[in-house]
Design a protein around this motif. Structure first.
Motif, PDB file in Angstrom:
ATOM      1  N   LEU A  63       0.647  -1.020  -0.372  1.00 58.73           N
ATOM      2  CA  LEU A  63       0.258  -0.042   0.148  1.00 58.73           C
ATOM      3  C   LEU A  63       0.907   1.108  -0.133  1.00 58.73           C
ATOM      4  O   LEU A  63       0.764   2.269  -0.519  1.00 58.73           O
ATOM      5  CB  LEU A  63      -1.153  -0.114   1.172  1.00 58.73           C
ATOM      6  N   VAL A  64       2.217   0.887   0.986  1.00 66.09           N
ATOM      7  CA  VAL A  64       2.782   2.175   1.022  1.00 66.09           C
ATOM      8  C   VAL A  64       3.700   2.526  -0.418  1.00 66.09           C
ATOM      9  O   VAL A  64       3.413   3.706  -0.808  1.00 66.09           O
ATOM     10  CB  VAL A  64       3.389   2.549   2.224  1.00 66.09           C
ATOM     11  N   SER A  65       4.191   2.017  -0.814  1.00 63.98           N
ATOM     12  CA  SER A  65       4.894   1.757  -1.941  1.00 63.98           C
ATOM     13  C   SER A  65       3.838   2.121  -3.243  1.00 63.98           C
ATOM     14  O   SER A  65       4.083   2.761  -4.130  1.00 63.98           O
ATOM     15  CB  SER A  65       5.126   0.614  -2.748  1.00 63.98           C
ATOM     16  N   LYS A  66       2.900   1.948  -3.515  1.00 62.13           N
ATOM     17  CA  LYS A  66       1.615   2.244  -4.062  1.00 62.13           C
ATOM     18  C   LYS A  66       1.429   3.874  -4.481  1.00 62.13           C
ATOM     19  O   LYS A  66       1.173   4.667  -5.369  1.00 62.13           O
ATOM     20  CB  LYS A  66       0.047   1.690  -4.418  1.00 62.13           C
ATOM     21  N   VAL A  67       1.364   4.756  -3.036  1.00 63.02           N
ATOM     22  CA  VAL A  67       0.989   5.954  -2.649  1.00 63.02           C
ATOM     23  C   VAL A  67       1.980   6.689  -3.007  1.00 63.02           C
ATOM     24  O   VAL A  67       1.783   7.390  -3.742  1.00 63.02           O
ATOM     25  CB  VAL A  67       0.292   5.328  -1.236  1.00 63.02           C
ATOM     26  N   LEU A  68       3.290   5.959  -2.601  1.00 61.18           N
ATOM     27  CA  LEU A  68       4.695   7.055  -2.957  1.00 61.18           C
ATOM     28  C   LEU A  68       4.513   6.983  -4.539  1.00 61.18           C
ATOM     29  O   LEU A  68       5.052   7.601  -5.050  1.00 61.18           O
ATOM     30  CB  LEU A  68       5.567   6.403  -1.685  1.00 61.18           C
ATOM     31  N   GLU A  69       4.102   5.470  -5.449  1.00 62.01           N
ATOM     32  CA  GLU A  69       4.641   5.690  -6.823  1.00 62.01           C
ATOM     33  C   GLU A  69       3.576   6.844  -7.350  1.00 62.01           C
ATOM     34  O   GLU A  69       4.052   7.339  -8.190  1.00 62.01           O
ATOM     35  CB  GLU A  69       4.357   4.409  -7.032  1.00 62.01           C
ATOM     36  N   ALA A  70       1.988   6.469  -6.427  1.00 60.14           N
ATOM     37  CA  ALA A  70       1.368   7.467  -7.388  1.00 60.14           C
ATOM     38  C   ALA A  70       2.092   8.707  -7.278  1.00 60.14           C
ATOM     39  O   ALA A  70       1.982  10.193  -7.591  1.00 60.14           O
ATOM     40  CB  ALA A  70       0.031   7.776  -6.814  1.00 60.14           C
ATOM     41  N   LEU A  71       2.564   8.695  -5.885  1.00 65.33           N
ATOM     42  CA  LEU A  71       2.725  10.591  -5.553  1.00 65.33           C
ATOM     43  C   LEU A  71       3.583  11.014  -6.517  1.00 65.33           C
ATOM     44  O   LEU A  71       4.049  12.348  -7.229  1.00 65.33           O
ATOM     45  CB  LEU A  71       2.952  10.210  -3.848  1.00 65.33           C
ATOM     46  N   VAL A  72       5.056  10.333  -7.196  1.00 61.28           N
ATOM     47  CA  VAL A  72       5.890  10.395  -7.975  1.00 61.28           C
ATOM     48  C   VAL A  72       6.025  10.698  -9.243  1.00 61.28           C
ATOM     49  O   VAL A  72       5.818  11.781  -9.914  1.00 61.28           O
ATOM     50  CB  VAL A  72       6.952   9.251  -7.324  1.00 61.28           C
ATOM     51  N   LEU A  73       5.130  10.076  -9.726  1.00 61.31           N
ATOM     52  CA  LEU A  73       4.346  10.017 -10.832  1.00 61.31           C
ATOM     53  C   LEU A  73       3.691  10.984 -11.399  1.00 61.31           C
ATOM     54  O   LEU A  73       3.960  12.004 -12.405  1.00 61.31           O
ATOM     55  CB  LEU A  73       3.549   9.163 -11.431  1.00 61.31           C
ATOM     56  N   GLY A  74       2.985  11.946  -9.449  1.00 60.73           N
ATOM     57  CA  GLY A  74       2.038  13.237 -10.336  1.00 60.73           C
ATOM     58  C   GLY A  74       2.820  14.569 -10.383  1.00 60.73           C
ATOM     59  O   GLY A  74       2.896  14.944 -10.727  1.00 60.73           O
ATOM     60  N   ALA A  75       4.346  14.034 -10.097  1.00 60.58           N
ATOM     61  CA  ALA A  75       4.947  14.885  -9.437  1.00 60.58           C
ATOM     62  C   ALA A  75       5.936  15.764 -10.512  1.00 60.58           C
ATOM     63  O   ALA A  75       6.604  16.593 -10.126  1.00 60.58           O
ATOM     64  CB  ALA A  75       5.696  15.234  -7.867  1.00 60.58           C
ATOM     65  N   LEU A  76       6.657  14.143 -11.327  1.00 61.47           N
ATOM     66  CA  LEU A  76       7.288  14.245 -12.300  1.00 61.47           C
ATOM     67  C   LEU A  76       7.286  15.573 -12.918  1.00 61.47           C
ATOM     68  O   LEU A  76       5.332  15.288 -13.413  1.00 61.47           O
ATOM     69  CB  LEU A  76       7.696  12.683 -13.163  1.00 61.47           C
ATOM     70  N   PRO A  77       7.369  16.407 -14.111  1.00 63.10           N
ATOM     71  CA  PRO A  77       7.305  16.568 -15.345  1.00 63.10           C
ATOM     72  C   PRO A  77       7.395  16.194 -16.368  1.00 63.10           C
ATOM     73  O   PRO A  77       7.380  14.965 -16.446  1.00 63.10           O
ATOM     74  CB  PRO A  77       8.321  17.554 -15.231  1.00 63.10           C
ATOM     75  N   GLU A  78       6.140  16.468 -16.766  1.00 67.40           N
ATOM     76  CA  GLU A  78       6.459  15.614 -18.623  1.00 67.40           C
ATOM     77  C   GLU A  78       7.735  15.816 -19.488  1.00 67.40           C
ATOM     78  O   GLU A  78       8.513  16.330 -19.180  1.00 67.40           O
ATOM     79  CB  GLU A  78       5.497  16.889 -19.412  1.00 67.40           C
ATOM     80  N   LEU A  79       7.442  13.852 -19.389  1.00 64.52           N
ATOM     81  CA  LEU A  79       9.750  13.328 -19.815  1.00 64.52           C
ATOM     82  C   LEU A  79       8.814  12.785 -21.109  1.00 64.52           C
ATOM     83  O   LEU A  79       7.244  12.787 -21.967  1.00 64.52           O
ATOM     84  CB  LEU A  79       9.016  12.106 -18.945  1.00 64.52           C
ATOM     85  N   PRO A  80       9.798  12.645 -21.825  1.00 65.21           N
ATOM     86  CA  PRO A  80       9.144  12.124 -23.483  1.00 65.21           C
ATOM     87  C   PRO A  80       9.332  10.895 -23.790  1.00 65.21           C
ATOM     88  O   PRO A  80       9.036  10.463 -24.077  1.00 65.21           O
ATOM     89  CB  PRO A  80      11.154  12.521 -23.489  1.00 65.21           C
ATOM     90  N   ILE A  81       9.103   9.656 -22.321  1.00 67.31           N
ATOM     91  CA  ILE A  81       8.369   8.980 -21.982  1.00 67.31           C
ATOM     92  C   ILE A  81       7.334   8.159 -21.206  1.00 67.31           C
ATOM     93  O   ILE A  81       7.940   9.479 -20.311  1.00 67.31           O
ATOM     94  CB  ILE A  81       9.812   7.398 -22.144  1.00 67.31           C
ATOM     95  N   GLU A  82       7.090   7.378 -21.690  1.00 67.23           N
ATOM     96  CA  GLU A  82       5.241   7.471 -20.366  1.00 67.23           C
ATOM     97  C   GLU A  82       6.111   5.998 -19.358  1.00 67.23           C
ATOM     98  O   GLU A  82       6.878   5.691 -20.127  1.00 67.23           O
ATOM     99  CB  GLU A  82       4.176   7.081 -21.710  1.00 67.23           C
ATOM    100  N   LEU A  83       6.121   6.696 -17.854  1.00 72.93           N
ATOM    101  CA  LEU A  83       5.971   5.705 -16.548  1.00 72.93           C
ATOM    102  C   LEU A  83       5.159   4.523 -16.706  1.00 72.93           C
ATOM    103  O   LEU A  83       3.780   6.389 -16.046  1.00 72.93           O
ATOM    104  CB  LEU A  83       6.453   6.744 -15.786  1.00 72.93           C
ATOM    105  N   SER A  84       4.558   4.120 -16.733  1.00 72.04           N
ATOM    106  CA  SER A  84       3.749   3.742 -16.331  1.00 72.04           C
ATOM    107  C   SER A  84       3.542   3.015 -14.618  1.00 72.04           C
ATOM    108  O   SER A  84       2.807   2.983 -14.099  1.00 72.04           O
ATOM    109  CB  SER A  84       2.919   2.808 -16.490  1.00 72.04           C
ATOM    110  N   ALA A  85       4.857   2.609 -13.950  1.00 71.10           N
ATOM    111  CA  ALA A  85       4.839   2.253 -12.496  1.00 71.10           C
ATOM    112  C   ALA A  85       6.234   2.036 -11.984  1.00 71.10           C
ATOM    113  O   ALA A  85       7.144   2.692 -13.158  1.00 71.10           O
ATOM    114  CB  ALA A  85       4.387   0.924 -12.786  1.00 71.10           C
ATOM    115  N   LEU A  86       6.465   2.736 -11.072  1.00 72.24           N
ATOM    116  CA  LEU A  86       7.628   2.931 -11.041  1.00 72.24           C
ATOM    117  C   LEU A  86       8.496   1.429 -10.049  1.00 72.24           C
ATOM    118  O   LEU A  86       9.292   0.965  -9.650  1.00 72.24           O
ATOM    119  CB  LEU A  86       8.215   4.093 -10.740  1.00 72.24           C
ATOM    120  N   VAL A  87       6.737   0.873  -9.012  1.00 72.75           N
ATOM    121  CA  VAL A  87       7.648  -0.203  -8.136  1.00 72.75           C
ATOM    122  C   VAL A  87       6.370  -1.212  -9.326  1.00 72.75           C
ATOM    123  O   VAL A  87       6.009  -0.796  -9.553  1.00 72.75           O
ATOM    124  CB  VAL A  87       6.790  -0.118  -6.720  1.00 72.75           C
ATOM    125  N   ALA A  88       7.547  -2.436  -8.850  1.00 74.07           N
ATOM    126  CA  ALA A  88       6.910  -3.798  -9.432  1.00 74.07           C
ATOM    127  C   ALA A  88       6.855  -5.124  -8.558  1.00 74.07           C
ATOM    128  O   ALA A  88       7.556  -4.969  -7.914  1.00 74.07           O
ATOM    129  CB  ALA A  88       7.760  -4.141 -10.702  1.00 74.07           C
TER     130      ALA A  88
END
Length: 127
Positions: A63-88
């Protein structure tokens, strides 16, 4: 190293539990419980506590990893690549983590179980 620290902390808790329940354990010995029965009792408790701890740790960690992942992905600026997940959260890794938690619980309870089983009922009941 973390496994050793976890086992040490669990051992401390089980040494305290065995000390608090000393009279009950020696009464069981006086009533005919064998040393291996007391060892099995302590190890069964550690297996139950370890299972609950491993399950709660996996759930809370996921749960904590998914919440942190959502926060990080939401805070990242627009990138030339698409990140769908940081944690597997791989099932093999989660299963290994659960098994390590159970192993730490059993390892930590081993010496307290031996001490509880070795208690002399006559000496303990006199005190």
């Amino acid at each position: 190293i973390l496994l050793a620290f976890a086992a040490f902390g669990i051992a401390q808790s089980f040494f305290l539990m065995v000390a608090e329940r000393r009279h009950e354990l020696v009464i069981l010995r006086a009533l005919g419980a064998r040393q291996r029965d007391l060892r099995r009792l302590i190890m069964s408790v550690s297996l139950l506590v370890g299972s609950i701890g491993a399950l709660l740790g996996l759930l809370l960690g996921g749960l904590v990893s998914k919440v942190l992942e959502a926060l990080v992905l939401g805070a990242l600026p627009e990138l030339p690549i698409e990140l769908s997940a940081l944690v597997a959260l791989e099932p093999k890794v989660l299963g290994g983590a659960a098994l390590l938690g159970l192993f730490a619980a059993l390892l930590g309870a081993w010496l307290p179980a031996l001490r509880a089983a070795a208690a002399d009922p006559g000496e303990a009941l006199r005190s």
